[in-house]
Design a protein around this motif. Structure first.
Motif, PDB file in Angstrom:
ATOM      1  N   ALA A   1       0.806  -1.217   0.000  1.00 22.93           N
ATOM      2  CA  ALA A   1       0.000   0.000   0.000  1.00 22.93           C
ATOM      3  C   ALA A   1       0.843   1.273   0.000  1.00 22.93           C
ATOM      4  N   GLN A  22      -0.400   4.950  -1.670  1.00 24.59           N
ATOM      5  CA  GLN A  22      -0.786   5.948  -0.669  1.00 24.59           C
ATOM      6  C   GLN A  22       0.001   7.239  -0.859  1.00 24.59           C
ATOM      7  N   SER A  79      -7.014   7.367  -3.351  1.00 26.79           N
ATOM      8  CA  SER A  79      -8.022   7.183  -2.306  1.00 26.79           C
ATOM      9  C   SER A  79      -7.811   5.847  -1.597  1.00 26.79           C
ATOM     10  N   GLU A  80      -8.385   5.744  -0.391  1.00 29.16           N
ATOM     11  CA  GLU A  80      -8.264   4.492   0.370  1.00 29.16           C
ATOM     12  C   GLU A  80      -8.843   3.323  -0.406  1.00 29.16           C
ATOM     13  N   GLU A  81      -9.968   3.573  -1.090  1.00 30.97           N
ATOM     14  CA  GLU A  81     -10.610   2.504  -1.857  1.00 30.97           C
ATOM     15  C   GLU A  81      -9.719   2.034  -2.995  1.00 30.97           C
ATOM     16  N   ALA A  96      -6.699   0.070  -1.588  1.00 32.83           N
ATOM     17  CA  ALA A  96      -7.098  -1.288  -1.186  1.00 32.83           C
ATOM     18  C   ALA A  96      -7.312  -2.174  -2.409  1.00 32.83           C
TER      19      ALA A  96
END
Length: 577
Positions: A408, A412, A417-419, A422
């Protein structure tokens, strides 16, 4: 030491071992290594090979905690449970899979003499062995250099020389040539086998390079899922070649070729293990005149045909701080969508060259432009979004305490975005088959697993240009192919792929264009079929073509076979049945 004690210097008796919190890594393994014999242990990643090595000098059970059953006896009288690692190290010399962790002296020469001095060998003996080993491992020009400033292959040679210098009774080598060029690899393996006979040294060798070892070892053991699958003389074991190939091992190409032809009905009684033997077997069965007239094989995949130059290198020279000139006047262009292999002997400048592509190194002279960015002016952060670089040593790349965090980190830090982060982590982990490792600490995993983590971390960035520096180091052939197949998938989507490798079989199978480096210069830049027929230039850079390419030449085929399947196809059209 009495003769009876030396007869079997290393004995594994019904050994089973499980690392703390894990399943059994090996089970019911019994091996008796005779004095002066060379035993090859091979098998796919995770088969238990490194675990067997760690038992030989007491790392298991003293340093790695877990459940050990059975016994390991050294020199006929020492139980590995009862003697310390330091005491056993005088008897059993172990070269680990990652040689960099064994190098700590300021110069190559001091590294080689360190163990011999500490074990009290006579001064003159140390001098003689040091000079001999410097010569044999091609490290004489580098004797005063810091080992950590050498290439990965040269570090491997240095670590091996430092062990041979103190003359252990037993030598245990865990993939000692994984970073060494083909001719250097052959020389090191021949050296190990010769010294075993000349100095009566028992040698346990873990390797994937069966092709190079077929004539050098006394016994071959195939491990699979912690158990001995096959064992015996190499020729006898290789009669199971198709099954061994199916579990992920790189077997001699000519052996696999003839096994496939035999399965197709060709009257082949005895499988060859070398090229000369294969010629003797096949020549009477084919129409050599028809083979010589056979047409050129078509391209193996769709060529993108892009004209855009994404990498432009002009007059590139690089001199390191210690004065080593690694590159001299390199000119090179790479177009978008190409699949390029960069080949050459250890120290030829391959890694130095590609480290200029993402700004890790800056030119001493000349210019490097990547996707319109002048690397002298661009930041490493800017370059990282364009060029994904997978290091030769995964330990140089991995720094997070969880695999998931490692994958990640890049996405990052470019503001996704976090989505999306992931999603990319899931996709990269799935592609490299490491989803089950996402919560693990990468520093406790095997080198092969670390390599796949490093590849996945770069894949998660989805760069336009992918640079793989020896991405298959420490991997069995099946895993190596999986990594290269992933690179092919990305290439099919338009990504530019640049691969540094010592594995000529993989280079021949996957790369469309080959750039051969020698002495910091480009020696040859040509399509793969043309490059692997340029025997003299290959040899000048310590390379050799694949077995099937040489076999095709010997049988009269005028182009180049690059894979076993190509050879099967062409031979099937020229005789046999």
């Amino acid at each position: 030491m009495p003769g009876g004690e030396r007869q079997h210097p290393l004995v594994y008796d019904r050994v089973a071992y499980a690392y703390r919190g894990g399943e059994e890594a090996v089970r019911d393994v019994s091996i008796r290594l005779e004095e002066g014999k060379v035993v090859l242990i091979t098998g796919p990643s995770g088969a238990g090979k490194t675990t067997v090595c760690r038992m030989a000098n007491g790392l298991i059970p003293h340093e790695f905690k877990g459940r050990l059953a059975g016994s390991v006896t050294i020199a006929g009288r020492y139980d590995s449970r009862k003697l310390s690692v330091s005491a056993l190290s005088k008897i059993v010399g172990v070269l680990s899979q990652d040689p960099e962790t064994q190098l700590f002296n300021p110069t190559v020469e001091e590294e080689i003499v360190f163990g011999a001095c500490n074990y009290g060998l006579p001064v003159e003996t140390i001098r003689e062995r040091t000079e001999r080993l410097l010569e044999l491992t091609r490290l004489k020009p580098h004797r005063h250099k810091n080992p950590h400033n050498l290439s990965g292959g040269q570090q491997q040679s240095c670590a091996l020389a430092s062990i041979l210098a103190f003359d252990p009774l037993v030598l245990v080598l865990d993939e000692p040539t994984s970073n060494i060029d083909p001719i250097g690899s052959q020389q090191v393996l021949e050296l190990v086998a010769r010294l075993a006979r000349e100095e009566n040294r028992t040698t346990l060798l873990v390797e994937h390079k069966i092709e190079e070892l077929a004539d050098l070892v006394d016994e071959m053991i195939v491990l699979h899922e912690g158990e001995i699958l096959h064992r015996g003389p190499v020729r006898e074991v290789l009669e199971h070649v198709e099954y061994i190939d199916s579990v992920g091992l790189s077997v001699p190409q000519v052996t696999l070729l003839c096994a496939k032809l035999r399965s197709a009905g060709w009257p082949i009684e005895r499988l060859p293990i070398g090229i000369e033997e294969a010629v003797e077997v096949l020549a009477p069965l084919i129409d050599r005149e028809a083979l010589s007239r056979a047409p050129q094989l078509p391209p193996r995949r769709v060529q993108h045909g892009e004209e855009e130059v994404v990498v432009e290198i002009t007059g590139l020279s690089h001199v390191y701080r210690d004065g080593t000139r690694a590159l001299s006047g390199v000119d090179l262009e790479i177009r978008r969508g190409e699949f390029v292999g960069v080949l050459g002997q250890n120290g030829s400048g391959k890694t130095t060259l590609v480290k200029h592509l993402n700004g890790l190194l800056k030119p001493t002279e000349g210019t490097v432009t990547v996707a319109g960015l002048d690397t002298r002016k661009a930041t490493i952060a800017q370059m990282a979004q364009t060029v994904g670089y997978i290091f030769q040593n995964p330990d140089s790349q991995i720094f997070k305490m969880k695999v998931g965090d490692e994958l990640a980190f890049g996405p990052q830090n470019v503001g996704l975005s976090e989505e999306e982060v992931a999603k990319r982590v899931r996709e990269a982990a799935g592609d490299l088959e490491i989803s089950h490792l996402l919560e693990k600490n990468p520093f406790f995993l095997s080198k092969g697993e670390k390599q796949r983590i490093a590849v996945a971390a770069v894949m998660a960035m989805k760069p336009d240009i992918l640079v793989l520096d020896e991405p298959t180091t420490g991997q069995d052939f099946k895993r190596a192919r999986e990594i290269m197949d992933l690179a092919v998938r990305l290439h099919a989507e338009g990504q530019t792929v640049i691969v540094i490798t010592h594995d000529m079989n993989l280079a021949a199978e996957y790369c469309d264009r080959v750039v051969i480096m020698e002495g910091g210069r480009v020696l040859l830049d040509a399509p793969a079929r043309e490059a692997f027929l340029a025997r003299k230039k290959l040899e000048a850079s310590s390379l050799r073509p694949p077995q099937v390419t040489v076999l095709g030449e010997a049988l009269g085929y005028r182009e180049a076979w690059l894979t076993v399947d190509e050879a099967v196809e062409m031979l099937g059209a020229s005789g046999g049945v």
